[in-house]
Design a protein around this motif. Structure first.
Motif, PDB file in Angstrom:
ATOM      1  N   ASP A  47       0.826  -1.213   0.000  1.00  0.00           N
ATOM      2  CA  ASP A  47       0.000   0.000   0.000  1.00  0.00           C
ATOM      3  C   ASP A  47       0.859   1.261   0.000  1.00  0.00           C
ATOM      4  O   ASP A  47       0.503   2.260  -0.640  1.00  0.00           O
ATOM      5  N   SER A  48       1.963   1.240   0.711  1.00  0.00           N
ATOM      6  CA  SER A  48       2.857   2.404   0.716  1.00  0.00           C
ATOM      7  C   SER A  48       3.466   2.634  -0.664  1.00  0.00           C
ATOM      8  O   SER A  48       3.679   3.783  -1.077  1.00  0.00           O
ATOM      9  N   ALA A  49       3.745   1.554  -1.399  1.00  0.00           N
ATOM     10  CA  ALA A  49       4.271   1.698  -2.754  1.00  0.00           C
ATOM     11  C   ALA A  49       3.229   2.320  -3.677  1.00  0.00           C
ATOM     12  O   ALA A  49       3.547   3.176  -4.512  1.00  0.00           O
ATOM     13  N   TYR A  50       1.982   1.916  -3.533  1.00  0.00           N
ATOM     14  CA  TYR A  50       0.914   2.518  -4.335  1.00  0.00           C
ATOM     15  C   TYR A  50       0.744   3.994  -3.991  1.00  0.00           C
ATOM     16  O   TYR A  50       0.531   4.825  -4.881  1.00  0.00           O
ATOM     17  N   ARG A  51       0.805   4.331  -2.716  1.00  0.00           N
ATOM     18  CA  ARG A  51       0.655   5.735  -2.327  1.00  0.00           C
ATOM     19  C   ARG A  51       1.796   6.581  -2.876  1.00  0.00           C
ATOM     20  O   ARG A  51       1.587   7.734  -3.262  1.00  0.00           O
ATOM     21  N   GLN A  52       2.992   6.043  -2.894  1.00  0.00           N
ATOM     22  CA  GLN A  52       4.133   6.790  -3.398  1.00  0.00           C
ATOM     23  C   GLN A  52       4.058   6.990  -4.901  1.00  0.00           C
ATOM     24  O   GLN A  52       4.367   8.068  -5.415  1.00  0.00           O
ATOM     25  N   PHE A  55      -0.364   7.882  -5.533  1.00  0.00           N
ATOM     26  CA  PHE A  55      -1.027   8.648  -4.492  1.00  0.00           C
ATOM     27  C   PHE A  55      -2.229   7.886  -3.962  1.00  0.00           C
ATOM     28  O   PHE A  55      -2.447   7.788  -2.766  1.00  0.00           O
ATOM     29  N   TYR A  56      -3.036   7.301  -4.850  1.00  0.00           N
ATOM     30  CA  TYR A  56      -4.138   6.443  -4.424  1.00  0.00           C
ATOM     31  C   TYR A  56      -4.440   5.483  -5.559  1.00  0.00           C
ATOM     32  O   TYR A  56      -4.508   5.886  -6.712  1.00  0.00           O
ATOM     33  N   ALA A  57      -4.599   4.219  -5.231  1.00  0.00           N
ATOM     34  CA  ALA A  57      -4.846   3.186  -6.240  1.00  0.00           C
ATOM     35  C   ALA A  57      -6.225   2.588  -6.007  1.00  0.00           C
ATOM     36  O   ALA A  57      -6.511   2.053  -4.928  1.00  0.00           O
ATOM     37  N   PHE A  58      -7.075   2.703  -7.026  1.00  0.00           N
ATOM     38  CA  PHE A  58      -8.354   2.020  -6.966  1.00  0.00           C
ATOM     39  C   PHE A  58      -8.147   0.524  -7.205  1.00  0.00           C
ATOM     40  O   PHE A  58      -7.060   0.065  -7.548  1.00  0.00           O
ATOM     41  N   ARG A  59      -9.214  -0.240  -7.016  1.00  0.00           N
ATOM     42  CA  ARG A  59      -9.094  -1.681  -7.189  1.00  0.00           C
ATOM     43  C   ARG A  59      -8.715  -2.032  -8.619  1.00  0.00           C
ATOM     44  O   ARG A  59      -7.953  -2.971  -8.855  1.00  0.00           O
ATOM     45  N   SER A  60      -9.208  -1.260  -9.585  1.00  0.00           N
ATOM     46  CA  SER A  60      -8.878  -1.538 -10.988  1.00  0.00           C
ATOM     47  C   SER A  60      -7.451  -1.138 -11.340  1.00  0.00           C
ATOM     48  O   SER A  60      -6.916  -1.589 -12.356  1.00  0.00           O
ATOM     49  N   ASP A  61      -6.823  -0.297 -10.517  1.00  0.00           N
ATOM     50  CA  ASP A  61      -5.459   0.157 -10.792  1.00  0.00           C
ATOM     51  C   ASP A  61      -4.392  -0.749 -10.185  1.00  0.00           C
ATOM     52  O   ASP A  61      -3.212  -0.586 -10.500  1.00  0.00           O
ATOM     53  N   ARG A  62      -4.788  -1.660  -9.341  1.00  0.00           N
ATOM     54  CA  ARG A  62      -3.817  -2.510  -8.662  1.00  0.00           C
ATOM     55  C   ARG A  62      -3.265  -3.567  -9.616  1.00  0.00           C
ATOM     56  O   ARG A  62      -3.997  -4.106 -10.452  1.00  0.00           O
ATOM     57  N   PHE A  90       0.027   4.348 -14.578  1.00  0.00           N
ATOM     58  CA  PHE A  90       1.059   5.374 -14.423  1.00  0.00           C
ATOM     59  C   PHE A  90       1.348   6.049 -15.759  1.00  0.00           C
ATOM     60  O   PHE A  90       1.524   7.277 -15.814  1.00  0.00           O
ATOM     61  N   ARG A  91       1.390   5.287 -16.815  1.00  0.00           N
ATOM     62  CA  ARG A  91       1.684   5.867 -18.131  1.00  0.00           C
ATOM     63  C   ARG A  91       0.576   6.814 -18.575  1.00  0.00           C
ATOM     64  O   ARG A  91       0.847   7.897 -19.090  1.00  0.00           O
ATOM     65  N   ASN A  92      -0.676   6.433 -18.355  1.00  0.00           N
ATOM     66  CA  ASN A  92      -1.789   7.274 -18.764  1.00  0.00           C
ATOM     67  C   ASN A  92      -1.934   8.496 -17.867  1.00  0.00           C
ATOM     68  O   ASN A  92      -2.325   9.569 -18.326  1.00  0.00           O
ATOM     69  N   SER A  93      -1.610   8.349 -16.592  1.00  0.00           N
ATOM     70  CA  SER A  93      -1.826   9.453 -15.650  1.00  0.00           C
ATOM     71  C   SER A  93      -0.711  10.479 -15.685  1.00  0.00           C
ATOM     72  O   SER A  93      -0.959  11.663 -15.432  1.00  0.00           O
ATOM     73  N   PHE A 174       4.342  15.892  -2.157  1.00  0.00           N
ATOM     74  CA  PHE A 174       4.399  16.090  -3.602  1.00  0.00           C
ATOM     75  C   PHE A 174       3.009  16.220  -4.213  1.00  0.00           C
ATOM     76  O   PHE A 174       2.805  17.005  -5.146  1.00  0.00           O
ATOM     77  N   ASN A 175       2.050  15.448  -3.717  1.00  0.00           N
ATOM     78  CA  ASN A 175       0.721  15.464  -4.336  1.00  0.00           C
ATOM     79  C   ASN A 175      -0.029  16.755  -4.090  1.00  0.00           C
ATOM     80  O   ASN A 175      -1.036  17.024  -4.742  1.00  0.00           O
ATOM     81  N   ILE A 176       0.441  17.582  -3.124  1.00  0.00           N
ATOM     82  CA  ILE A 176      -0.217  18.854  -2.847  1.00  0.00           C
ATOM     83  C   ILE A 176       0.414  19.986  -3.653  1.00  0.00           C
ATOM     84  O   ILE A 176      -0.290  20.790  -4.265  1.00  0.00           O
ATOM     85  N   LYS A 177       1.728  20.046  -3.656  1.00  0.00           N
ATOM     86  CA  LYS A 177       2.395  21.147  -4.348  1.00  0.00           C
ATOM     87  C   LYS A 177       2.639  20.849  -5.824  1.00  0.00           C
ATOM     88  O   LYS A 177       2.987  21.749  -6.573  1.00  0.00           O
TER      89      LYS A 177
END
Length: 250
Positions: A47-52, A55-62, A90-93, A174-177
């Motif tokens: 989960d920490s890897a997904y957050r890094q 930032f947030y991973a939905f079930r379809s993104d896992r 990641f590539r699309n986002s 990072f996700n804020i600034k």
């Protein structure tokens, strides 16, 4: 023959000095595969890897296949990070919605855990994208000496220098600034959205709020009770008998 990475220097000498950070609640928690002893700890590491990265991973993104490989010990944490950066999410986002300079900035923040030193560093890494391709750029970033010295094969990347000694406030996340999309694509997607409030809400200060036992709390209940008082009957002036009219006697 690929073009070597251009030389760039930090904008401040402080970046060359080893960090002297004071531990606290704001310090990032370091997740290392060598210290994982249970299934719960492995889930927290993933989960920490997904957050890094996301930032947030939905079930379809896992990435279920990569997760199973990491749980079984077939790949390292560094390989898992590489798989997330090569994923379609990641590539699309990040890659398809930004310029090369913006994409390099996002990758440095998430993979190396810091902000780019200057524009020259962005230019140096952005040259790797057309020369090595998308996957080659990711490999060059994860194979760099900076990544291996700070995270190696088993540590999940995190934001370094989040809290600095001698400063009242640390660096913002990072996700804020640094939003995911740049200004051009945010305008296309309609961000930021303006939300109009149609309902007027009242704000009561805490010192003016009713406390338990206050009569004000029972005011609405008292108003809801039916009125049982005897209402006076309406008498018309035409029906009044003169005998009942009081008068002064001599």
């Amino acid at each position: 023959m690929s073009i070597p990475l251009l030389e760039y220097k930090p904008i401040s000498q402080n970046n060359r000095v080893a960090g002297y950070d004071v531990g606290g609640d704001d310090q990032p928690k370091i997740y290392c595969a060598e210290n994982v002893m249970s299934l719960t700890e492995m889930n927290e590491l993933i989960d920490s890897a997904y957050r890094q990265m996301f930032f947030y991973a939905f079930r379809s993104d896992r990435e279920i296949f990569l997760e199973s490989q990491l749980r079984d010990g077939q790949i390292t944490v560094r390989d898992f990070i590489r798989g997330l950066m090569l994923s379609s999410t990641f590539r699309n986002s990040f890659y398809e919605k930004n310029s090369n300079y913006r994409f390099v900035e996002q990758c440095i923040q998430r993979a190396l855990g810091r902000d780019p030193y200057n524009e020259r560093e962005k230019i140096a890494w952005s040259i790797k994208i057309p020369t090595l391709g998308y996957e080659g750029f990711i490999d060059a970033l994860l194979d760099s000496d900076e990544y291996m010295e700070n995270f190696g094969y088993d540590i999940v990347p995190f934001q370094r220098r989040r809290v600095l000694a001698g400063r009242q406030e640390g660096e913002r996340p990072f996700n804020i600034k640094s939003p995911r999309y740049d200004e051009y694509y945010r305008a296309i997607l309609g961000f930021p959205q303006i939300i109009w409030q149609t309902e007027v809400r009242r704000y009561t200060p805490q010192e003016k709020q009713s406390r338990p036992g206050s009569p004000a709390l029972y005011l609405d209940m008292a108003r809801s009770l039916p009125n049982r008082a005897n209402t006076p009957s309406r008498v018309s002036a035409m029906n009044i008998s003169l005998d009942k009219v009081p008068y002064r006697k001599k």
